[in-house]
Each structure stands twice: as C-alpha cells, then as structure tokens.
Design an enzyme around this catalytic site. Structure first.
Site, PDB file in Angstrom:
ATOM      1  NE  ARG A  62      54.412  39.974  32.234  1.00  0.00           N
ATOM      2  CZ  ARG A  62      53.247  39.785  31.838  1.00  0.00           C
ATOM      3  NH1 ARG A  62      52.262  40.649  32.082  1.00  0.00           N
ATOM      4  NH2 ARG A  62      52.533  38.637  31.280  1.00  0.00           N
ATOM      5  NE  ARG A  84      45.306  33.890  31.381  1.00  0.00           N
ATOM      6  CZ  ARG A  84      45.990  34.858  31.655  1.00  0.00           C
ATOM      7  NH1 ARG A  84      45.347  35.944  32.220  1.00  0.00           N
ATOM      8  NH2 ARG A  84      47.300  35.208  31.398  1.00  0.00           N
ATOM      9  CE  LYS A 103      44.911  39.656  28.449  1.00  0.00           C
ATOM     10  NZ  LYS A 103      45.987  39.231  27.563  1.00  0.00           N
ATOM     11  NE  ARG A 121      52.734  35.269  28.905  1.00  0.00           N
ATOM     12  CZ  ARG A 121      53.245  36.283  28.553  1.00  0.00           C
ATOM     13  NH1 ARG A 121      54.534  36.431  28.340  1.00  0.00           N
ATOM     14  NH2 ARG A 121      52.397  37.317  28.508  1.00  0.00           N
ATOM     15  NE  ARG A 171      54.589  42.784  28.318  1.00  0.00           N
ATOM     16  CZ  ARG A 171      53.471  41.843  28.580  1.00  0.00           C
ATOM     17  NH1 ARG A 171      51.996  42.476  28.693  1.00  0.00           N
ATOM     18  NH2 ARG A 171      53.582  40.625  28.835  1.00  0.00           N
TER      19      ARG A 171
HETATM   20  P1  AP5 Z   1      49.798  44.680  27.048  1.00  0.00           P
HETATM   21  O1  AP5 Z   1      48.496  45.540  27.165  1.00  0.00           O
HETATM   22  O2  AP5 Z   1      50.677  44.581  28.074  1.00  0.00           O
HETATM   23  O3  AP5 Z   1      49.087  43.134  26.624  1.00  0.00           O
HETATM   24  P2  AP5 Z   1      48.248  42.234  27.664  1.00  0.00           P
HETATM   25  O4  AP5 Z   1      47.160  41.620  26.518  1.00  0.00           O
HETATM   26  O5  AP5 Z   1      47.629  42.818  28.806  1.00  0.00           O
HETATM   27  O6  AP5 Z   1      49.403  41.172  27.705  1.00  0.00           O
HETATM   28  P3  AP5 Z   1      49.903  40.230  28.873  1.00  0.00           P
HETATM   29  O7  AP5 Z   1      51.120  39.746  28.454  1.00  0.00           O
HETATM   30  O8  AP5 Z   1      49.863  41.075  30.252  1.00  0.00           O
HETATM   31  O9  AP5 Z   1      48.608  39.106  28.871  1.00  0.00           O
HETATM   32  P4  AP5 Z   1      48.951  37.758  29.710  1.00  0.00           P
HETATM   33  O10 AP5 Z   1      47.463  37.494  29.632  1.00  0.00           O
HETATM   34  O11 AP5 Z   1      49.861  36.787  29.065  1.00  0.00           O
HETATM   35  O12 AP5 Z   1      49.331  38.146  30.970  1.00  0.00           O
HETATM   36  P5  AP5 Z   1      48.840  38.255  32.500  1.00  0.00           P
HETATM   37  O13 AP5 Z   1      49.741  39.246  33.112  1.00  0.00           O
HETATM   38  O14 AP5 Z   1      47.261  38.078  32.611  1.00  0.00           O
HETATM   39  O15 AP5 Z   1      50.358  45.014  25.665  1.00  0.00           O
HETATM   40  C1  AP5 Z   1      51.630  44.188  25.161  1.00  0.00           C
HETATM   41  C2  AP5 Z   1      52.470  45.008  24.653  1.00  0.00           C
HETATM   42  O16 AP5 Z   1      52.075  45.527  23.551  1.00  0.00           O
HETATM   43  C3  AP5 Z   1      52.923  46.444  25.444  1.00  0.00           C
HETATM   44  O17 AP5 Z   1      54.262  46.703  25.327  1.00  0.00           O
HETATM   45  C4  AP5 Z   1      51.927  47.486  24.861  1.00  0.00           C
HETATM   46  O18 AP5 Z   1      52.559  49.055  24.805  1.00  0.00           O
HETATM   47  C5  AP5 Z   1      52.088  46.980  23.429  1.00  0.00           C
HETATM   48  N1  AP5 Z   1      50.757  47.373  22.675  1.00  0.00           N
HETATM   49  C6  AP5 Z   1      49.528  47.388  23.224  1.00  0.00           C
HETATM   50  N2  AP5 Z   1      48.666  47.736  22.259  1.00  0.00           N
HETATM   51  C7  AP5 Z   1      49.316  48.173  21.231  1.00  0.00           C
HETATM   52  C8  AP5 Z   1      48.942  48.663  20.031  1.00  0.00           C
HETATM   53  N3  AP5 Z   1      47.449  48.835  19.630  1.00  0.00           N
HETATM   54  N4  AP5 Z   1      49.736  48.883  18.972  1.00  0.00           N
HETATM   55  C9  AP5 Z   1      51.031  48.619  19.119  1.00  0.00           C
HETATM   56  N5  AP5 Z   1      51.524  48.077  20.432  1.00  0.00           N
HETATM   57  C10 AP5 Z   1      50.701  47.768  21.528  1.00  0.00           C
HETATM   58  O19 AP5 Z   1      49.209  36.915  33.162  1.00  0.00           O
HETATM   59  C11 AP5 Z   1      50.605  36.648  33.334  1.00  0.00           C
HETATM   60  C12 AP5 Z   1      50.867  35.100  34.157  1.00  0.00           C
HETATM   61  O20 AP5 Z   1      49.732  35.067  35.434  1.00  0.00           O
HETATM   62  C13 AP5 Z   1      49.764  33.730  33.466  1.00  0.00           C
HETATM   63  O21 AP5 Z   1      50.782  33.472  32.504  1.00  0.00           O
HETATM   64  C14 AP5 Z   1      49.679  32.808  34.625  1.00  0.00           C
HETATM   65  O22 AP5 Z   1      50.737  32.290  35.049  1.00  0.00           O
HETATM   66  C15 AP5 Z   1      49.147  34.113  35.797  1.00  0.00           C
HETATM   67  N6  AP5 Z   1      47.930  34.223  35.655  1.00  0.00           N
HETATM   68  C16 AP5 Z   1      47.135  35.581  35.251  1.00  0.00           C
HETATM   69  N7  AP5 Z   1      45.935  35.473  35.518  1.00  0.00           N
HETATM   70  C17 AP5 Z   1      45.402  34.290  35.604  1.00  0.00           C
HETATM   71  C18 AP5 Z   1      44.343  33.499  35.799  1.00  0.00           C
HETATM   72  N8  AP5 Z   1      43.165  34.178  35.591  1.00  0.00           N
HETATM   73  N9  AP5 Z   1      44.512  32.300  36.033  1.00  0.00           N
HETATM   74  C19 AP5 Z   1      45.419  31.525  36.287  1.00  0.00           C
HETATM   75  N10 AP5 Z   1      46.644  32.252  36.347  1.00  0.00           N
HETATM   76  C20 AP5 Z   1      46.590  33.559  35.912  1.00  0.00           C
END
Ligand code: AP5
Length: 216
Positions: A160, A88, A13, A171, A127
């Site tokens: 992270r 979410r 994402k 997660r 990552r």
């Molecule tokens: P990346 O693009 O970083 O993936 P992502 O989908 O953004 O994954 P996240 O782990 O950031 O999502 P998340 O939803 O768990 O975390 P968030 O920060 O929102 O890609 C991942 C890896 O794969 C990278 O190394 C990339 O290079 C690689 N990659 C990408 N595409 C590829 C491809 N095609 N081929 C190969 N490799 C590839 O949330 C973190 C925490 O914050 C949550 O747990 C929660 O506590 C809090 N939080 C965030 N939002 C909310 C909300 N709305 N409500 C409540 N709590 C929240």
C-alpha cells in the site's frame, strides 16, 4: 450480530475481520477497502480518497458515513456485520448508533485489539495485499505460498502506498488523536472487549471468537 473491530493501523483488523466474518457468517465492511476500490475504479470519490489516504489523514465524515449506511441497508446486511476501520471518530460512532437504532438494531460488541507500537510498525512495513481480494500477507509473519501471488485467488500482491514510514507515522498520530477516544466511548456503553493482538494470527482469531462468546 453487529460487531466493530477497533485498533490502530496494523493491529490486524482486516486479517481478523475476514476470519470472524467467515466463522460467524457476517458481512465484512472495511471502509479502507471501499476507498481503495474507488481509487482503483478511478471514480470521483476515488480521486478525492487518494489524496487523503496518501497523506494518512481521515476522509470526510459525511462521505464515509453515507458509504457505510448504504452498504448496511443492502439485503445481505440484515444477517449481521463486522465493521473494520469504521467508526474512526465520535461523529461516525454516533451516526452508526443512530442509523442502527432507526432499524431497532444496535452494536452488540466492540473488540479492541491492543498491539504495541513497535509491533504495529513491523507489521505495516512488511505488509503485502492482494490487489484482487484484499487478503493481507506479511513478508515475515505470514508470507504467501508463492511470492507475489495471493493464496486465495492468485491475484497480484502489492504494498500500500500509505505503508511508508512517514505516512505510517501520520496514521498512528491520527489514530491516537481521533480514534482511540472511542475506547472510552464503548467502555462507557458497556460494549468493549479488550483482546491482546500479540501472538500468531491463529491465536488472535481464537481469542476474539472466545471473547465474543463470553461477552454474550
Ligand atoms: P492488517 O490486518 O492489514 O491490519 P489492519 O488493522 O487492518 O491495518 P490497516 O493498516 O488496514 O488499518 P488502517 O486502519 O490504517 O487502514 P484502513 O485501510 O482502514 O494487518 C497488518 C499486517 O500485519 C499484515 O501484513 C498482516 O499479515 C500482519 N498481521 C496481522 N495479524 C498479525 C499477527 N497476529 N501476527 C503477525 N502479523 C500479523 O484505512 C486507510 C485509509 O483510508 C485511512 O488512513 C483513511 O484515509 C481512509 N479511511 C478508512 N476508513 C475511514 C473512515 N472510517 N473514516 C475516514 N477515513 C477512512
């Protein structure tokens, strides 16, 4: 244009939201990045956010919704937004719909990035992220040109704290239980575009842009 990128942790994402935002001239709002900034700044919100991020659970809806609504009401939010990591759960989705409706706006499309669980685990464990601009890298798939440094801004790369095996597991559970029901919610609203998240980062980006073009 108001677009949501929906998908499991590690689906890509953040990677794709940055690309789509640039291609379509949208503001990229990532709630995970907003929480991590608060942690870095050591604010009261940051101290609270740290505890639930470390556990891999969601933060309180009220705080998250308020943070996003404040951000979209800023003048630059008028030109359109791509949401990454928000909404979410159903409560967040309904609050977003309501807030946009009050401004005679609505979500246009929701891109659901579908990736196998095996691939998600590989992506999350490899990552690395820029501490300064949050650009994501991957030790195997997309390493930086100079190890440990961001290609875009030269910032320091780090892993992270929630990318450890037990927290990743938690997660994913939270995602399947709380976030995945949004796939049905947006399908019923006629807004869901399902895109395969397998393949290279470039291929995925093109697939998303094509799907958004065809979805109009
Ligand atoms: P990346 O693009 O970083 O993936 P992502 O989908 O953004 O994954 P996240 O782990 O950031 O999502 P998340 O939803 O768990 O975390 P968030 O920060 O929102 O890609 C991942 C890896 O794969 C990278 O190394 C990339 O290079 C690689 N990659 C990408 N595409 C590829 C491809 N095609 N081929 C190969 N490799 C590839 O949330 C973190 C925490 O914050 C949550 O747990 C929660 O506590 C809090 N939080 C965030 N939002 C909310 C909300 N709305 N409500 C409540 N709590 C929240």
């Amino acid at each position: 244009m108001y677009i949501i990128l929906l998908g499991a942790p590690g689906a890509g994402k953040g990677t794709q939201a940055a690309y789509v935002a640039q291609e379509l001239n949208l503001i990229h709002i990532a709630t995970g990045d907003l929480f991590r900034q608060a942690v870095e700044q050591g604010t009261e919100l940051g101290m609270e956010a740290k505890s639930y991020m470390e556990k891999g659970i969601l933060g309180p809806d009220e705080i998250t919704i308020r943070m996003v609504l404040e951000r979209i009401s800023a003048p630059d939010g008028e030109s359109g937004v791509i949401f990454d990591g928000f909404p979410r759960n159903l409560k967040q989705a309904e609050a977003l719909d309501e807030a946009l409706a009050q401004q005679d706006k609505a979500i246009d499309k929701v891109v659901y990035i579908k990736v196998s669980e095996e691939e998600l685990l590989k992506r999350l464990s490899g990552r690395w992220i820029c501490r300064n601009c949050q650009a994501p890298y991957n030790a195997i798939n997309s390493p930086p040109k100079v190890w440990g440094k961001c290609d875009r801004c030269g910032g320091e790369l780090y892993q992270r704290p929630d990318d450890t095996p037990p927290v990743i597991k938690q997660r994913l559970q939270v995602y399947f239980h709380e976030t995945a029901p949004l796939i049905d919610f947006y399908t019923q609203a006629g807004k869901l575009l399902e895109v395969s998240g397998e393949g290279s980062i470039d291929e995925m980006g093109k697939r998303i842009i094509t799907a958004l073009g065809e979805g109009n």
